[in-house]
Design a protein around this motif. Structure first.
Motif, PDB file in Angstrom:
ATOM      1  N   PRO A   4       0.832  -1.217   0.000  1.00 19.32           N
ATOM      2  CA  PRO A   4       0.000   0.000   0.000  1.00 19.32           C
ATOM      3  C   PRO A   4       0.862   1.262   0.000  1.00 19.32           C
ATOM      4  CG  PRO A   4      -0.613  -1.525   1.778  1.00 19.32           C
ATOM      5  CD  PRO A   4       0.707  -1.976   1.239  1.00 19.32           C
ATOM      6  N   ASP A   5       0.262   2.348  -0.437  1.00 20.39           N
ATOM      7  CA  ASP A   5       1.004   3.604  -0.525  1.00 20.39           C
ATOM      8  C   ASP A   5       1.480   4.107   0.836  1.00 20.39           C
ATOM      9  OD1 ASP A   5       0.767   3.705  -3.263  1.00 20.39           O
ATOM     10  OD2 ASP A   5      -1.035   4.969  -3.239  1.00 20.39           O
ATOM     11  N   ASP A   6       0.721   3.781   1.908  1.00 23.02           N
ATOM     12  CA  ASP A   6       1.074   4.361   3.206  1.00 23.02           C
ATOM     13  C   ASP A   6       2.344   3.779   3.817  1.00 23.02           C
ATOM     14  OD1 ASP A   6      -0.081   1.909   3.766  1.00 23.02           O
ATOM     15  OD2 ASP A   6      -1.218   2.606   5.500  1.00 23.02           O
ATOM     16  N   ILE A   7       2.806   2.631   3.304  1.00 23.66           N
ATOM     17  CA  ILE A   7       4.081   2.094   3.815  1.00 23.66           C
ATOM     18  C   ILE A   7       5.146   2.008   2.719  1.00 23.66           C
ATOM     19  CG2 ILE A   7       2.976   0.809   5.689  1.00 23.66           C
ATOM     20  CD1 ILE A   7       3.480  -1.752   4.007  1.00 23.66           C
ATOM     21  N   ALA A  43       3.580   0.888  11.784  1.00 19.42           N
ATOM     22  CA  ALA A  43       2.964   1.677  10.709  1.00 19.42           C
ATOM     23  C   ALA A  43       2.028   0.801   9.896  1.00 19.42           C
ATOM     24  CB  ALA A  43       4.047   2.265   9.801  1.00 19.42           C
ATOM     25  N   GLY A  44       1.211   1.458   9.058  1.00 14.06           N
ATOM     26  CA  GLY A  44       0.369   0.753   8.110  1.00 14.06           C
ATOM     27  C   GLY A  44      -1.005   0.406   8.634  1.00 14.06           C
ATOM     28  N   GLU A  45      -1.971   0.390   7.733  1.00 15.31           N
ATOM     29  CA  GLU A  45      -3.339   0.007   8.075  1.00 15.31           C
ATOM     30  C   GLU A  45      -3.748  -1.260   7.320  1.00 15.31           C
ATOM     31  OE1 GLU A  45      -5.992   3.274   7.575  1.00 15.31           O
ATOM     32  OE2 GLU A  45      -4.888   4.585   8.952  1.00 15.31           O
ATOM     33  N   ALA A  46      -3.842  -1.173   6.007  1.00 13.48           N
ATOM     34  CA  ALA A  46      -4.216  -2.348   5.214  1.00 13.48           C
ATOM     35  C   ALA A  46      -3.162  -3.440   5.336  1.00 13.48           C
ATOM     36  CB  ALA A  46      -4.414  -1.952   3.756  1.00 13.48           C
ATOM     37  N   LEU A  47      -1.901  -3.038   5.385  1.00 12.32           N
ATOM     38  CA  LEU A  47      -0.790  -3.987   5.548  1.00 12.32           C
ATOM     39  C   LEU A  47       0.156  -3.418   6.602  1.00 12.32           C
ATOM     40  CD1 LEU A  47       0.407  -6.661   4.426  1.00 12.32           C
ATOM     41  CD2 LEU A  47       1.798  -5.250   2.883  1.00 12.32           C
ATOM     42  N   PRO A  48      -0.050  -3.775   7.869  1.00 14.28           N
ATOM     43  CA  PRO A  48       0.768  -3.194   8.939  1.00 14.28           C
ATOM     44  C   PRO A  48       2.211  -3.683   8.915  1.00 14.28           C
ATOM     45  CG  PRO A  48      -0.707  -4.876   9.820  1.00 14.28           C
ATOM     46  CD  PRO A  48      -1.079  -4.693   8.383  1.00 14.28           C
ATOM     47  N   VAL A  49       3.083  -2.848   9.412  1.00 14.06           N
ATOM     48  CA  VAL A  49       4.505  -3.183   9.537  1.00 14.06           C
ATOM     49  C   VAL A  49       4.818  -3.429  11.010  1.00 14.06           C
ATOM     50  CG1 VAL A  49       6.875  -2.394   9.204  1.00 14.06           C
ATOM     51  CG2 VAL A  49       5.104  -1.778   7.525  1.00 14.06           C
ATOM     52  N   TYR A  50       5.382  -4.598  11.282  1.00 10.24           N
ATOM     53  CA  TYR A  50       5.761  -4.963  12.643  1.00 10.24           C
ATOM     54  C   TYR A  50       7.281  -5.061  12.752  1.00 10.24           C
ATOM     55  CZ  TYR A  50       0.961  -6.267  13.924  1.00 10.24           C
ATOM     56  OH  TYR A  50      -0.381  -6.254  14.206  1.00 10.24           O
ATOM     57  N   GLU A  98      10.055 -17.799  18.220  1.00 13.22           N
ATOM     58  CA  GLU A  98       8.622 -18.060  18.379  1.00 13.22           C
ATOM     59  C   GLU A  98       7.951 -16.976  19.213  1.00 13.22           C
ATOM     60  OE1 GLU A  98       5.623 -21.349  20.467  1.00 13.22           O
ATOM     61  OE2 GLU A  98       7.749 -21.798  20.245  1.00 13.22           O
ATOM     62  N   LEU A  99       8.574 -16.615  20.327  1.00 15.26           N
ATOM     63  CA  LEU A  99       8.002 -15.588  21.193  1.00 15.26           C
ATOM     64  C   LEU A  99       7.870 -14.243  20.474  1.00 15.26           C
ATOM     65  CD1 LEU A  99       9.943 -16.371  24.498  1.00 15.26           C
ATOM     66  CD2 LEU A  99       7.487 -16.670  24.117  1.00 15.26           C
ATOM     67  N   ALA A 100       8.843 -13.938  19.635  1.00 10.31           N
ATOM     68  CA  ALA A 100       8.862 -12.638  18.964  1.00 10.31           C
ATOM     69  C   ALA A 100       7.925 -12.573  17.763  1.00 10.31           C
ATOM     70  CB  ALA A 100      10.283 -12.307  18.518  1.00 10.31           C
ATOM     71  N   LEU A 101       7.712 -13.701  17.080  1.00  4.96           N
ATOM     72  CA  LEU A 101       7.030 -13.651  15.791  1.00  4.96           C
ATOM     73  C   LEU A 101       5.682 -14.364  15.715  1.00  4.96           C
ATOM     74  CD1 LEU A 101      10.099 -14.292  13.438  1.00  4.96           C
ATOM     75  CD2 LEU A 101       8.971 -12.107  13.867  1.00  4.96           C
ATOM     76  N   LYS A 102       5.455 -15.334  16.585  1.00  6.30           N
ATOM     77  CA  LYS A 102       4.284 -16.193  16.431  1.00  6.30           C
ATOM     78  C   LYS A 102       2.965 -15.434  16.450  1.00  6.30           C
ATOM     79  CE  LYS A 102       2.185 -20.446  18.182  1.00  6.30           C
ATOM     80  NZ  LYS A 102       2.243 -21.514  19.223  1.00  6.30           N
ATOM     81  N   GLU A 103       2.843 -14.414  17.275  1.00  6.64           N
ATOM     82  CA  GLU A 103       1.576 -13.700  17.431  1.00  6.64           C
ATOM     83  C   GLU A 103       1.381 -12.559  16.423  1.00  6.64           C
ATOM     84  OE1 GLU A 103      -0.738 -14.817  19.437  1.00  6.64           O
ATOM     85  OE2 GLU A 103       0.633 -16.422  20.028  1.00  6.64           O
ATOM     86  N   ILE A 104       2.351 -12.325  15.564  1.00 11.58           N
ATOM     87  CA  ILE A 104       2.202 -11.279  14.556  1.00 11.58           C
ATOM     88  C   ILE A 104       1.285 -11.795  13.443  1.00 11.58           C
ATOM     89  CG2 ILE A 104       3.406  -9.872  12.833  1.00 11.58           C
ATOM     90  CD1 ILE A 104       5.856  -9.906  14.593  1.00 11.58           C
ATOM     91  N   PRO A 105       0.280 -11.025  13.044  1.00 13.28           N
ATOM     92  CA  PRO A 105      -0.636 -11.474  11.986  1.00 13.28           C
ATOM     93  C   PRO A 105       0.109 -11.820  10.701  1.00 13.28           C
ATOM     94  CG  PRO A 105      -1.468  -9.498  13.058  1.00 13.28           C
ATOM     95  CD  PRO A 105      -0.077  -9.697  13.569  1.00 13.28           C
ATOM     96  N   SER A 106      -0.398 -12.827   9.999  1.00  9.84           N
ATOM     97  CA  SER A 106       0.251 -13.262   8.763  1.00  9.84           C
ATOM     98  C   SER A 106       0.186 -12.194   7.680  1.00  9.84           C
ATOM     99  CB  SER A 106      -0.385 -14.559   8.260  1.00  9.84           C
ATOM    100  OG  SER A 106      -1.781 -14.380   8.065  1.00  9.84           O
ATOM    101  N   ASN A 107      -0.893 -11.428   7.662  1.00 11.51           N
ATOM    102  CA  ASN A 107      -1.045 -10.364   6.677  1.00 11.51           C
ATOM    103  C   ASN A 107      -0.365  -9.095   7.166  1.00 11.51           C
ATOM    104  OD1 ASN A 107      -1.974  -9.040   4.323  1.00 11.51           O
ATOM    105  ND2 ASN A 107      -3.699  -8.176   5.470  1.00 11.51           N
ATOM    106  N   SER A 108       0.956  -9.101   7.131  1.00  8.80           N
ATOM    107  CA  SER A 108       1.743  -7.976   7.628  1.00  8.80           C
ATOM    108  C   SER A 108       3.148  -8.048   7.062  1.00  8.80           C
ATOM    109  CB  SER A 108       1.795  -7.986   9.165  1.00  8.80           C
ATOM    110  OG  SER A 108       2.445  -9.157   9.622  1.00  8.80           O
ATOM    111  N   VAL A 109       3.866  -6.961   7.208  1.00  8.47           N
ATOM    112  CA  VAL A 109       5.294  -6.946   6.894  1.00  8.47           C
ATOM    113  C   VAL A 109       6.040  -7.143   8.217  1.00  8.47           C
ATOM    114  CG1 VAL A 109       7.225  -5.568   6.038  1.00  8.47           C
ATOM    115  CG2 VAL A 109       4.988  -5.415   4.922  1.00  8.47           C
ATOM    116  N   LYS A 110       6.887  -8.172   8.265  1.00  5.59           N
ATOM    117  CA  LYS A 110       7.584  -8.511   9.502  1.00  5.59           C
ATOM    118  C   LYS A 110       9.085  -8.270   9.355  1.00  5.59           C
ATOM    119  CE  LYS A 110       5.306 -12.453   9.351  1.00  5.59           C
ATOM    120  NZ  LYS A 110       4.841 -13.834   9.627  1.00  5.59           N
TER     121      LYS A 110
END
Length: 254
Positions: free
Chosen positions: A21-24, A128-135, A157-169
């Motif tokens: 998306p344009d916002d990120i 940052a980000g709404e449609a595709l958040p950045v973590y 696992e502790l750092a990444l497991k709970e981050i939504p799949s639809n995101s930039v990690k």
């Protein structure tokens, strides 16, 4: 070799993101690593380095461990870093390295407390980000050598497991072996250090024995980009064919 350790280079890399998306789009992360404040890097040099890094205009400053290496100057060092927090839109993020453990985590924790340095200790933050958040996520250093592999997987696992799949990690890790464990979570970018790029090289190729699987520069594991920073400080006051660097990573359309 004695001159080169003072001649920091700026390295730019693009991180392709599908349907960005344009916002990120254009969001950039500036990485420093292995500053090793103490014998070969003082507070004035740290200030000059941060001034140069902030002038790039990045959105995030990521420091991937081994910043603090002399407990006598912890408070002053934390204050110098804090002074640059406003230069980065989304702030300054930091993860532990092995030298912080060697100097004593509690002593450094106290120095960081009250500053705007955002410590990531097997944790994450949405920046940052709404449609595709950045973590941004970060892991501790597995200082127990006999349990390194187990702790590496657990910390990841502790750092990444709970981050939504639809995101930039983006993962910050001191040791480059985390590139492999982070790839299992489809992490876009893993920023690491620890090796100093070997500190010695010829035509961009490290001259040291292959002690590390990932020693210097960019690597790809599946869809994951992993970067091993050449470091800003030194194990010894000599660099040849491996200058200290400021690495910049920008999100772009894939």
């Amino acid at each position: 070799g004695l001159i080169e350790r003072h001649q920091t280079v700026v390295s730019h890399f693009q991180v392709p993101v599908e349907n960005i998306p344009d916002d990120i789009k254009g969001l950039s992360v500036v990485q420093l690593s292995d500053i090793h404040l103490g014998a070969f890097m003082g507070l004035e040099e740290l200030d000059r380095l941060l001034k140069e890094a902030s002038a790039i205009g990045g959105d995030i400053l990521a420091i991937t461990g081994d910043l603090f290496d002399d407990n006598r100057i912890n408070y002053k060092a934390a204050k110098v870093v804090d002074n640059y927090a406003e230069c980065f839109k989304y702030g300054i993020y930091f993860c532990w390295g092995n030298h912080e453990h060697l100097r004593g985590i509690p002593a450094i924790d106290i120095a960081i407390e009250g500053t705007r340095i955002k410590k990531l200790d097997n944790s994450f933050d949405m920046v940052a980000g709404e449609a595709l958040p950045v973590y941004i996520a970060g892991v501790d250093y597995p200082i127990e050598r006999k349990q390194f592999d187990f702790l590496k997987e657990k910390y990841t696992e502790l750092a990444l497991k709970e981050i939504p799949s639809n995101s930039v990690k983006i993962l910050l890790a001191h040791h480059p072996d985390f590139i492999d464990s982070a790839a299992k979570y489809n992490t876009n970018l893993v920023l690491t250090g620890h090796t100093h790029g070997g500190q010695l090289g010829l035509f961009g190729i490290p001259l040291v024995p292959p002690v590390f699987k990932y020693l210097r520069g960019m690597y790809h594991v599946g869809n994951t980009m992993g970067y091993v920073h050449s470091g800003n400080g030194s194990w010894f006051p000599f660099r040849f064919g491996c200058p200290p660097e400021i690495a910049v990573f920008t999100l772009v359309e894939k």
